[in-house]
Write a protein that holds these residues in place. Structure first.
Motif, PDB file in Angstrom:
ATOM      1  N   UNK A 186       6.122 -20.122  -3.918  1.00  0.00           N
ATOM      2  CA  UNK A 186       6.121 -21.455  -3.885  1.00  0.00           C
ATOM      3  C   UNK A 186       5.085 -21.968  -5.134  1.00  0.00           C
ATOM      4  N   UNK A 187       3.838 -21.561  -5.013  1.00  0.00           N
ATOM      5  CA  UNK A 187       2.759 -22.339  -5.909  1.00  0.00           C
ATOM      6  C   UNK A 187       2.914 -21.600  -7.476  1.00  0.00           C
ATOM      7  N   UNK A 188       3.341 -20.622  -7.417  1.00  0.00           N
ATOM      8  CA  UNK A 188       3.349 -19.684  -8.686  1.00  0.00           C
ATOM      9  C   UNK A 188       4.375 -19.697  -9.621  1.00  0.00           C
ATOM     10  N   UNK A 189       5.407 -20.170  -9.102  1.00  0.00           N
ATOM     11  CA  UNK A 189       7.041 -20.188  -9.864  1.00  0.00           C
ATOM     12  C   UNK A 189       7.378 -18.922  -9.843  1.00  0.00           C
ATOM     13  N   UNK A 190       7.361 -17.898  -8.740  1.00  0.00           N
ATOM     14  CA  UNK A 190       7.940 -16.798  -8.850  1.00  0.00           C
ATOM     15  C   UNK A 190       9.019 -16.650  -7.414  1.00  0.00           C
ATOM     16  N   UNK A 191       9.032 -15.629  -7.160  1.00  0.00           N
ATOM     17  CA  UNK A 191       9.966 -15.427  -5.743  1.00  0.00           C
ATOM     18  C   UNK A 191       9.351 -14.657  -4.876  1.00  0.00           C
ATOM     19  N   UNK A 192       9.524 -15.038  -3.412  1.00  0.00           N
ATOM     20  CA  UNK A 192       8.671 -13.919  -2.439  1.00  0.00           C
ATOM     21  C   UNK A 192       9.038 -12.529  -2.740  1.00  0.00           C
ATOM     22  N   UNK A 193      10.305 -12.236  -3.092  1.00  0.00           N
ATOM     23  CA  UNK A 193      10.783 -10.892  -3.426  1.00  0.00           C
ATOM     24  C   UNK A 193       9.951 -10.184  -4.331  1.00  0.00           C
ATOM     25  N   UNK A 194       9.327 -11.034  -5.162  1.00  0.00           N
ATOM     26  CA  UNK A 194       8.693 -10.307  -6.683  1.00  0.00           C
ATOM     27  C   UNK A 194       7.288  -9.828  -5.614  1.00  0.00           C
ATOM     28  N   UNK A 195       6.689 -10.712  -5.057  1.00  0.00           N
ATOM     29  CA  UNK A 195       5.320 -10.346  -4.134  1.00  0.00           C
ATOM     30  C   UNK A 195       5.617  -9.232  -3.250  1.00  0.00           C
ATOM     31  N   UNK A 196       6.813  -9.195  -2.796  1.00  0.00           N
ATOM     32  CA  UNK A 196       6.810  -8.185  -1.579  1.00  0.00           C
ATOM     33  C   UNK A 196       7.238  -6.835  -2.161  1.00  0.00           C
ATOM     34  N   UNK A 197       8.102  -6.903  -3.355  1.00  0.00           N
ATOM     35  CA  UNK A 197       8.262  -5.594  -4.155  1.00  0.00           C
ATOM     36  C   UNK A 197       6.954  -5.208  -4.690  1.00  0.00           C
ATOM     37  N   UNK A 198       6.061  -5.886  -5.269  1.00  0.00           N
ATOM     38  CA  UNK A 198       4.780  -5.420  -5.699  1.00  0.00           C
ATOM     39  C   UNK A 198       4.178  -4.767  -4.787  1.00  0.00           C
ATOM     40  N   UNK A 199       4.056  -5.261  -3.466  1.00  0.00           N
ATOM     41  CA  UNK A 199       3.251  -4.628  -2.238  1.00  0.00           C
ATOM     42  C   UNK A 199       4.049  -3.217  -2.091  1.00  0.00           C
ATOM     43  N   UNK A 200       5.441  -3.311  -1.882  1.00  0.00           N
ATOM     44  CA  UNK A 200       5.939  -2.013  -1.286  1.00  0.00           C
ATOM     45  C   UNK A 200       5.777  -0.932  -2.555  1.00  0.00           C
ATOM     46  N   UNK A 201       5.918  -1.331  -3.602  1.00  0.00           N
ATOM     47  CA  UNK A 201       5.842  -0.363  -4.749  1.00  0.00           C
ATOM     48  C   UNK A 201       4.512   0.225  -4.739  1.00  0.00           C
ATOM     49  N   UNK A 202       3.435  -0.772  -4.658  1.00  0.00           N
ATOM     50  CA  UNK A 202       2.252  -0.169  -4.362  1.00  0.00           C
ATOM     51  C   UNK A 202       1.908   0.701  -3.332  1.00  0.00           C
ATOM     52  N   UNK A 203       2.447   0.403  -2.039  1.00  0.00           N
ATOM     53  CA  UNK A 203       2.409   1.220  -1.008  1.00  0.00           C
ATOM     54  C   UNK A 203       2.890   2.844  -1.138  1.00  0.00           C
ATOM     55  N   UNK A 204       4.161   2.615  -1.804  1.00  0.00           N
ATOM     56  CA  UNK A 204       4.822   4.143  -2.062  1.00  0.00           C
ATOM     57  C   UNK A 204       4.037   4.639  -3.027  1.00  0.00           C
ATOM     58  N   UNK A 205       3.844   4.279  -4.134  1.00  0.00           N
ATOM     59  CA  UNK A 205       2.956   5.090  -5.061  1.00  0.00           C
ATOM     60  C   UNK A 205       1.913   5.481  -4.608  1.00  0.00           C
ATOM     61  N   UNK A 206       1.065   4.933  -3.825  1.00  0.00           N
ATOM     62  CA  UNK A 206      -0.181   5.412  -3.204  1.00  0.00           C
ATOM     63  C   UNK A 206       0.018   6.552  -2.228  1.00  0.00           C
ATOM     64  N   UNK A 207       1.105   6.258  -1.347  1.00  0.00           N
ATOM     65  CA  UNK A 207       1.603   7.256  -0.522  1.00  0.00           C
ATOM     66  C   UNK A 207       1.704   8.665  -1.297  1.00  0.00           C
ATOM     67  N   UNK A 208       2.671   8.539  -2.322  1.00  0.00           N
ATOM     68  CA  UNK A 208       3.021   9.554  -2.968  1.00  0.00           C
ATOM     69  C   UNK A 208       1.991  10.277  -3.592  1.00  0.00           C
ATOM     70  N   UNK A 209       0.803   9.650  -3.903  1.00  0.00           N
ATOM     71  CA  UNK A 209      -0.374  10.022  -4.458  1.00  0.00           C
ATOM     72  C   UNK A 209      -0.963  11.086  -3.457  1.00  0.00           C
ATOM     73  N   UNK A 210      -0.817  10.570  -2.188  1.00  0.00           N
ATOM     74  CA  UNK A 210      -1.484  11.469  -1.112  1.00  0.00           C
ATOM     75  C   UNK A 210      -0.775  12.720  -0.953  1.00  0.00           C
ATOM     76  N   UNK A 211       0.719  12.849  -1.401  1.00  0.00           N
ATOM     77  CA  UNK A 211       1.374  13.987  -0.989  1.00  0.00           C
ATOM     78  C   UNK A 211       1.537  14.606  -2.405  1.00  0.00           C
ATOM     79  N   UNK A 212       1.110  14.207  -3.431  1.00  0.00           N
ATOM     80  CA  UNK A 212       1.087  14.903  -4.732  1.00  0.00           C
ATOM     81  C   UNK A 212       0.084  16.007  -4.976  1.00  0.00           C
TER      82      UNK A 212
END
Length: 87
Positions: free
Chosen positions: A61-87
């Motif tokens: 709302x305050x940065x003229x983006x979408x909630x999905x943008x922020x949630x996708x950044x978070x889920x991508x970060x979480x997935x990549x971080x988890x993959x690092x642990x398994x790699x």
């Protein structure tokens, strides 16, 4: 770092580098505009907390983006971080 040599990037890094710094916005400024605790925004830009749905909506709302943008950044970060642990 993951297999392609790129480390996972926390949404807080994106927030500060791509939004707050270009806009000349401080943690206090953003927190005040969003009616969100300054301490929580501070933790976010220090990559110490995750973005929840409510925070994603407020950021969008305050940065003229979408909630999905922020949630996708978070889920991508979480997935990549988890993959690092398994790699």
């Amino acid at each position: 770092m993951n297999r392609n040599g790129i480390r996972p990037i926390h949404p807080g890094e994106i927030l500060i580098k791509e939004f707050m710094e270009p806009l000349g916005m401080t943690v206090m400024d953003l927190a005040m505009h969003m009616s969100w605790p300054e301490s929580e925004i501070g933790k976010l830009v220090l990559c110490q907390i995750r973005i929840c749905a409510d925070l994603a909506i407020r950021l969008a709302s305050h940065l003229n983006t979408t909630p999905e943008f922020w949630m996708n950044l978070q889920s991508s970060y979480d997935l990549r971080r988890t993959k690092v642990g398994f790699g």
